[in-house]
Design an enzyme around this catalytic site. Structure first.
Site, PDB file in Angstrom:
ATOM      1  N   GLY A  47      71.027 102.091  63.930  1.00 36.59           N
ATOM      2  CA  GLY A  47      70.489 101.603  62.836  1.00 36.59           C
ATOM      3  C   GLY A  47      71.276 100.885  61.824  1.00 36.59           C
ATOM      4  O   GLY A  47      70.790 100.093  61.174  1.00 36.59           O
ATOM      5  N   GLU A  59      77.445 102.578  58.156  1.00 41.66           N
ATOM      6  CA  GLU A  59      76.545 103.425  58.538  1.00 41.66           C
ATOM      7  C   GLU A  59      75.213 102.899  57.816  1.00 41.66           C
ATOM      8  O   GLU A  59      75.322 102.599  56.600  1.00 41.66           O
ATOM      9  CB  GLU A  59      76.704 105.024  58.246  1.00 41.66           C
ATOM     10  CG  GLU A  59      75.645 105.794  58.427  1.00 41.66           C
ATOM     11  CD  GLU A  59      75.295 106.095  59.988  1.00 41.66           C
ATOM     12  OE1 GLU A  59      74.692 105.283  60.652  1.00 41.66           O
ATOM     13  OE2 GLU A  59      75.463 107.361  60.234  1.00 41.66           O
ATOM     14  N   ASP A  60      73.931 102.883  58.608  1.00 39.62           N
ATOM     15  CA  ASP A  60      72.857 102.485  57.676  1.00 39.62           C
ATOM     16  C   ASP A  60      72.372 103.414  56.703  1.00 39.62           C
ATOM     17  O   ASP A  60      72.145 103.098  55.578  1.00 39.62           O
ATOM     18  CB  ASP A  60      71.747 102.539  58.760  1.00 39.62           C
ATOM     19  CG  ASP A  60      71.290 103.632  59.732  1.00 39.62           C
ATOM     20  OD1 ASP A  60      72.107 104.547  59.555  1.00 39.62           O
ATOM     21  OD2 ASP A  60      70.208 103.681  60.269  1.00 39.62           O
ATOM     22  N   ASP A 115      72.238 110.785  55.199  1.00 42.64           N
ATOM     23  CA  ASP A 115      71.222 111.847  54.733  1.00 42.64           C
ATOM     24  C   ASP A 115      72.178 112.985  54.884  1.00 42.64           C
ATOM     25  O   ASP A 115      72.680 113.529  53.751  1.00 42.64           O
ATOM     26  CB  ASP A 115      69.941 111.792  55.120  1.00 42.64           C
ATOM     27  CG  ASP A 115      69.911 111.632  56.625  1.00 42.64           C
ATOM     28  OD1 ASP A 115      70.756 112.049  57.459  1.00 42.64           O
ATOM     29  OD2 ASP A 115      68.675 111.335  57.098  1.00 42.64           O
ATOM     30  N   LYS A 139      71.261 109.550  50.437  1.00 39.47           N
ATOM     31  CA  LYS A 139      70.489 110.538  49.937  1.00 39.47           C
ATOM     32  C   LYS A 139      71.261 111.593  49.588  1.00 39.47           C
ATOM     33  O   LYS A 139      71.415 112.783  49.949  1.00 39.47           O
ATOM     34  CB  LYS A 139      69.523 110.831  51.024  1.00 39.47           C
ATOM     35  CG  LYS A 139      68.528 109.796  51.613  1.00 39.47           C
ATOM     36  CD  LYS A 139      67.682 110.646  52.605  1.00 39.47           C
ATOM     37  CE  LYS A 139      66.592 109.388  53.213  1.00 39.47           C
ATOM     38  NZ  LYS A 139      65.791 110.090  54.302  1.00 39.47           N
ATOM     39  N   PHE A 169      61.666 109.140  53.953  1.00 41.22           N
ATOM     40  CA  PHE A 169      61.995 108.656  55.163  1.00 41.22           C
ATOM     41  C   PHE A 169      61.912 106.973  54.939  1.00 41.22           C
ATOM     42  O   PHE A 169      60.782 106.668  54.286  1.00 41.22           O
ATOM     43  CB  PHE A 169      60.877 108.995  55.972  1.00 41.22           C
ATOM     44  CG  PHE A 169      61.279 108.573  57.621  1.00 41.22           C
ATOM     45  CD1 PHE A 169      62.114 109.176  58.087  1.00 41.22           C
ATOM     46  CD2 PHE A 169      60.618 107.348  58.106  1.00 41.22           C
ATOM     47  CE1 PHE A 169      62.479 108.663  59.462  1.00 41.22           C
ATOM     48  CE2 PHE A 169      60.922 106.790  59.391  1.00 41.22           C
ATOM     49  CZ  PHE A 169      61.751 107.581  59.976  1.00 41.22           C
ATOM     50  N   ASP A 208      64.464 102.591  61.766  1.00 41.48           N
ATOM     51  CA  ASP A 208      63.259 102.673  62.661  1.00 41.48           C
ATOM     52  C   ASP A 208      62.415 103.915  62.324  1.00 41.48           C
ATOM     53  O   ASP A 208      62.971 104.787  61.628  1.00 41.48           O
ATOM     54  CB  ASP A 208      63.559 102.497  63.966  1.00 41.48           C
ATOM     55  CG  ASP A 208      64.323 103.853  64.597  1.00 41.48           C
ATOM     56  OD1 ASP A 208      63.434 104.258  65.464  1.00 41.48           O
ATOM     57  OD2 ASP A 208      65.153 104.390  64.008  1.00 41.48           O
ATOM     58  N   ARG A 219      62.811  98.203  63.109  1.00 42.92           N
ATOM     59  CA  ARG A 219      63.984  97.859  62.821  1.00 42.92           C
ATOM     60  C   ARG A 219      64.048  96.275  62.198  1.00 42.92           C
ATOM     61  O   ARG A 219      64.929  96.031  61.849  1.00 42.92           O
ATOM     62  CB  ARG A 219      65.062  98.008  64.145  1.00 42.92           C
ATOM     63  CG  ARG A 219      65.223  99.614  64.414  1.00 42.92           C
ATOM     64  CD  ARG A 219      66.139  99.522  65.454  1.00 42.92           C
ATOM     65  NE  ARG A 219      66.243 100.900  66.132  1.00 42.92           N
ATOM     66  CZ  ARG A 219      66.909 101.681  65.381  1.00 42.92           C
ATOM     67  NH1 ARG A 219      67.606 101.813  64.286  1.00 42.92           N
ATOM     68  NH2 ARG A 219      66.770 102.818  66.218  1.00 42.92           N
TER      69      ARG A 219
END
Length: 193
Positions: A61, A116-117, A120, A148, A169, A176, A182
């Site tokens: 990601g 990091e993308d 969460d 998040k 989400f 993705d 993506r």
């Protein structure tokens, strides 16, 4: 930067898109993302100007975020990737993190920034941080495009935050939905259309 539901971002007024079998509505435009990355890059550059930091991108990601972010950092640096997985189906985390690809670099006494993308639950990040500390890094910080806060299950400090978002989400800009989306240049949030 906390992302509120009311925004002047042009993406807010765009139509929802179909990714595989779900609709997603615009969350952040590529322009808003680029502006925030420029700011983060300058902060990181200032913090590491006297060092040779090692940036570690978490695949899959983060590849878009990592590539774009480091273009805003003009100091010497090294770069590597690690791949972890925790998603058991299309949109839910399994809670179990397994290492798929590890690092080959000597990490002893290195200053590290994990890219990091999205953070969460924090399960993946807890495993990465423990691994890096076990390998003797001098210090480690996290740069995340998205955080998040209400989904976090661990006490994790993300020093370089792109945007804080609600526990929804998202897809696009490297993230993705079941392997799709993506390549979208903006970020989208799942819609109930």
């Amino acid at each position: 930067m906390t992302l509120s539901t009311a925004s002047s971002d042009p993406a807010d007024h765009a139509a929802p898109i179909l990714v595989k079998d779900r609709y997603f509505k615009p969350l952040l435009s590529k322009e808003a993302i680029a502006q925030r990355l420029a700011h983060l890059g300058k902060r990181i550059e200032a913090d590491y100007q006297n060092d040779l930091p090692l940036f570690i991108g978490v695949l899959n990601g983060s590849f878009v975020f990592a590539a774009d972010l480091v273009r805003y950092i003009a100091i010497p640096c090294h770069f590597s990737f690690v791949k972890y997985a925790s998603y058991q189906d299309k949109m839910q985390s399994s809670g179990v993190v397994q290492e798929l690809i590890g690092l080959n670099e000597n990490l002893s006494n290195r200053r590290v920034v994990v890219i990091e993308d999205i953070v969460d639950t924090g399960n993946t990040m807890v495993k990465i941080l423990a691994y890096l500390r076990e390998k003797g890094v001098e210090d480690v910080e996290i740069a995340a495009l998205l955080v998040k806060p209400t989904a976090l299950q661990h006490d994790i400090s993300v020093k370089y935050v792109g945007f804080e978002i609600e526990n929804q989400f998202v897809v696009g800009y490297g993230l993705d939905y079941d392997g799709y989306g993506r390549n979208l240049d903006s970020l989208y949030v799942v819609s109930d259309l």
